[in-house]
Design an enzyme around this catalytic site. Structure first.
Site, short mmCIF file in Angstrom:
data_model
loop_
_atom_site.label_atom_id
_atom_site.label_comp_id
_atom_site.label_asym_id
_atom_site.label_seq_id
_atom_site.Cartn_x
_atom_site.Cartn_y
_atom_site.Cartn_z
N SER A 161 70.63 54.22 -0.02
CA SER A 161 71.42 52.78 0.42
C SER A 161 72.03 52.36 -0.74
CB SER A 161 69.90 52.22 0.52
OG SER A 161 69.31 52.32 -1.02
N PHE A 180 66.12 59.89 2.62
CA PHE A 180 65.65 60.61 3.94
C PHE A 180 65.79 61.17 4.89
CE2 PHE A 180 66.07 56.87 5.91
CZ PHE A 180 66.36 56.99 7.44
N CYS A 219 74.97 58.20 8.41
CA CYS A 219 75.50 57.28 7.86
C CYS A 219 77.11 57.18 7.86
CB CYS A 219 75.88 57.51 5.79
SG CYS A 219 76.40 59.21 5.65
N GLU A 230 73.74 47.74 7.32
CA GLU A 230 73.96 48.35 7.98
C GLU A 230 72.56 47.99 8.22
OE1 GLU A 230 73.12 51.98 5.18
OE2 GLU A 230 73.99 52.64 6.75
N GLU A 287 60.82 60.52 -0.58
CA GLU A 287 59.66 60.68 -1.25
C GLU A 287 58.84 61.17 0.68
OE1 GLU A 287 61.26 58.38 -1.92
OE2 GLU A 287 60.84 56.30 -2.44
N LYS A 296 65.51 65.85 -6.68
CA LYS A 296 64.02 64.98 -6.74
C LYS A 296 64.59 64.38 -4.95
CE LYS A 296 62.92 60.55 -5.94
NZ LYS A 296 62.16 60.28 -4.61
P1 NAD Z 1 67.11 54.79 -0.42
O1 NAD Z 1 68.38 54.29 -1.13
O2 NAD Z 1 65.90 53.70 -0.17
O3 NAD Z 1 66.50 56.05 -1.17
C1 NAD Z 1 67.75 57.11 -1.62
C2 NAD Z 1 66.68 57.95 -3.07
O4 NAD Z 1 66.32 56.62 -3.70
C3 NAD Z 1 65.63 58.27 -2.56
O5 NAD Z 1 65.10 59.49 -3.50
C4 NAD Z 1 64.04 57.15 -3.52
O6 NAD Z 1 63.42 57.85 -3.39
C5 NAD Z 1 65.14 56.89 -4.30
N1 NAD Z 1 65.41 54.99 -4.41
C6 NAD Z 1 64.67 54.66 -3.84
N2 NAD Z 1 64.18 53.01 -3.97
C7 NAD Z 1 65.00 53.67 -5.66
C8 NAD Z 1 65.43 52.69 -6.68
N3 NAD Z 1 64.75 51.43 -6.67
N4 NAD Z 1 65.46 53.01 -7.57
C9 NAD Z 1 65.88 54.55 -8.10
N5 NAD Z 1 65.40 54.91 -6.73
C10 NAD Z 1 65.36 54.83 -5.50
O7 NAD Z 1 67.83 55.32 1.49
P2 NAD Z 1 67.59 56.10 2.29
O8 NAD Z 1 66.68 55.08 3.36
O9 NAD Z 1 66.20 57.58 1.90
O10 NAD Z 1 68.33 56.34 2.86
C11 NAD Z 1 68.71 55.98 4.32
C12 NAD Z 1 70.47 55.49 3.17
O11 NAD Z 1 70.69 56.94 2.71
C13 NAD Z 1 71.16 54.36 4.49
O12 NAD Z 1 71.98 53.09 3.51
C14 NAD Z 1 72.45 56.01 4.75
O13 NAD Z 1 73.56 55.40 4.87
C15 NAD Z 1 72.47 56.41 3.35
N6 NAD Z 1 73.64 57.62 2.93
C16 NAD Z 1 74.56 57.55 3.37
C17 NAD Z 1 74.80 58.72 3.15
C18 NAD Z 1 76.18 58.95 2.29
O14 NAD Z 1 77.11 60.10 2.34
N7 NAD Z 1 77.14 57.93 2.31
C19 NAD Z 1 74.82 60.04 3.37
C20 NAD Z 1 72.92 59.96 3.65
C21 NAD Z 1 72.52 58.53 3.93
#
Ligand code: NAD
Length: 497
Positions: free
Chosen positions: A227, A150, A282, A382, A177, A174
């Site tokens: 995450s 997000f 991040c 985090e 959401e 994808k």
């Molecule tokens: P998230 O893991 O909740 O969601 C990321 C994506 O995965 C979304 O598209 C979501 O729909 C999908 N998803 C969620 N749960 C899932 C599951 N159980 N199985 C399969 N798909 C699933 O992450 P978020 O809250 O949207 O983003 C924040 C996180 O992203 C933070 O931890 C941040 O550090 C990390 N991030 C990392 C970087 C990097 O380059 N290392 C960059 C930006 C964000």
């Protein structure tokens, strides 16, 4: 805008036949902006089949013709920069300048793709044996899948689909959401730039859709950002299904402050890097390591943080916006309480923050802890909120040990006036992106985004030359041409050329 968001399927917007939707809200007001459909398996199958068909044509398109389309696309993104920034600000809550920055950092990747022919060059060695030459080609793999988080709904989709497509692949995106409107608009402009329909498709939904797509035999590569637990799961599943995967995960980024650093620069940089975007980056600085006498700078850091306030995206004095959801706010506030319970000193408490005119926003004010130690939850997790933890170290060696013992390795920075300290830090720190007097060292797209350790699972990183390698396969050709009249030698029974 309150209608259900369409999928971007086969080159056009289509309403999903799914009866399941996920509301998308403005995090400053809780107003429902739209609903993201949870795509059906039939729709995902259609997306992959039509992307495969588009790929079969597209892979033959000359790289220079691809580059010209990317030139149009980058111009369209620039023409619509403010509009995209406003859309993005509404669904993320980011302030307008930061929202435009999210778009801009993505445009920079698209600019790089205007140079795709030279990025696709192979290698040649003449005369590897007498009369024998070897050269290599890079060729695309098929349909790529990009699953994005997000916190950067423009930049992170733009890390992946332009590079995948410029390299000759098709891509299924994808997006999160929680803020799917910006990705839909990016896709609409993509087709307006003249790219063939179905080369880029946007599938909405959550974990069920990710699970289905990443296991699908029609998907060749999986790029994920999100995450840590989900990144681990996606990496394991994708590789178990024998797909190439790159998964970017969470972080705990430390800024080390040396006694010879410029104090005002340190303080200004700490404020922006820790609470900018409400700490939902991040690469945010979530830990500052105060070395030696800089432990006396706590009061100045607290006073500087206390000057900044969150606000609605169009308020000019809004330093940052709300957290993405009430659940994210509740999680951050509970971590703050845990910090107190575990004995850290709460110097500045952002809980209970209010913004006039927006009583329902997910606001958290700047929060500062001192006396934080590595065994505390607020150090280990985090937080992903506007919360800065201060730890102390006697010297640079102690600071390095602290960082290298932390499981994450996304970004780090050192503030110092000493070249020797900087060189030692760069050489010894086990983190993939290092800033010297730069708090958030995100490389521009001619380099790659190179997180390490538990912040990244995979091999080749995002954008730059590494991404071209990720999205292509190398074919090596060894050739010999016989002069007419040259006598044929007998069979060669050894592997010597
Ligand atoms: P998230 O893991 O909740 O969601 C990321 C994506 O995965 C979304 O598209 C979501 O729909 C999908 N998803 C969620 N749960 C899932 C599951 N159980 N199985 C399969 N798909 C699933 O992450 P978020 O809250 O949207 O983003 C924040 C996180 O992203 C933070 O931890 C941040 O550090 C990390 N991030 C990392 C970087 C990097 O380059 N290392 C960059 C930006 C964000």
């Amino acid at each position: 805008m309150s209608e259900r968001l369409p999928l971007f399927l086969e080159g056009r917007f289509v309403q999903s036949s799914s009866d399941q939707s996920i509301p998308v809200t403005n995090p400053a007001t809780q107003a429902v902006l739209t609903e993201a459909p949870a795509a059906t398996t039939e729709e995902m199958d259609r997306a992959i089949a039509s992307a495969q068909a588009a790929f079969e044509q597209w892979k033959h398109t000359a790289p220079s013709a691809r580059a010209r389309l990317f030139m149009r696309y980058q111009q369209l993104l620039k023409d619509h920069h403010d509009e995209l920034g406003e859309l993005l600000a509404q669904e993320t809550g980011k302030n307008f300048e930061d929202a435009k920055g999210d778009v801009w950092r993505g445009i920079e990747v698209v600019e790089q793709m205007c140079n795709i022919p030279s990025l696709l060059m192979g290698e040649t060695v003449d005369n590897v044996a007498t009369g024998v030459d070897t050269h290599s080609h890079v060729q695309p793999l098929g349909v790529s899948l990009a699953i994005t988080p997000f916190n950067f709904p423009a930049m992170i989709p733009l890390w992946f689909f332009p590079t995948a497509i410029a390299a000759g692949n098709a891509c299924i995106l994808k997006p999160s959401e929680q803020d799917p409107m910006t990705p839909n608009r990016l896709a609409e402009l993509f087709v307006e730039a003249g790219f063939p329909p179905a080369l880029l498709q946007v599938i909405h939904g959550g974990k069920q859709q990710v699970q289905y797509l990443m296991e699908h035999e029609g998907i060749a590569t999986v790029s994920f950002v999100g995450s840590v637990p989900v990144a681990e799961h996606v990496y394991r599943t994708a590789t178990q299904h024998l797909k190439r995967a790159q998964c970017f995960a969470g972080a705990k980024n430390h800024m080390v402050v040396m006694p010879d650093a410029d104090k005002q620069q340190v303080i200004n940089n700490i404020v922006g890097a820790s609470v900018g975007a409400a700490g939902q980056r991040c690469m945010a600085i979530s830990v500052a390591v105060l070395v030696g006498e800089t432990r006396e700078w706590v009061t100045d850091i607290r006073q500087a943080l206390a000057q900044v306030h969150p606000g609605h995206w169009d308020q000019p004095d809004a330093a940052y916006g709300p957290l993405i959801s009430p659940a994210a706010k509740a999680r951050v506030e509970s971590l703050i309480q845990q910090g107190v319970d575990e004995g850290a000193t709460l110097e500045l408490d952002g809980r209970g923050c209010q913004v006039e005119g927006y009583p329902d926003g997910n606001w958290v004010g700047p929060t500062l802890f001192s006396q934080v130690s590595p065994d505390m939850t607020i150090y280990q997790e985090e937080i992903f909120g506007p919360v800065l933890c201060l730890v102390e170290a006697a010297d640079l060696d102690e600071a390095l040990t602290l960082i290298n013992n932390n499981p994450y390795g996304n970004g780090t920075s050192l503030f110092t006036a000493s070249g020797a300290a900087a060189r030692k830090f760069v050489s010894e720190v086990k983190v993939g992106q290092v800033g010297i007097n730069i708090p958030i060292p995100v490389p521009l797209p001619f380099f790659s985004f190179t997180g390490w350790r538990r912040s990244f699972f995979g091999d080749q990183h995002a954008y730059g030359k590494q991404a071209i390698r990720f999205f292509t396969e190398t074919k090596t050709v060894t050739s010999r041409w016989f002069d007419s009249g040259m006598p044929a030698s007998g069979p060669n029974m050894s592997i010597n050329l």
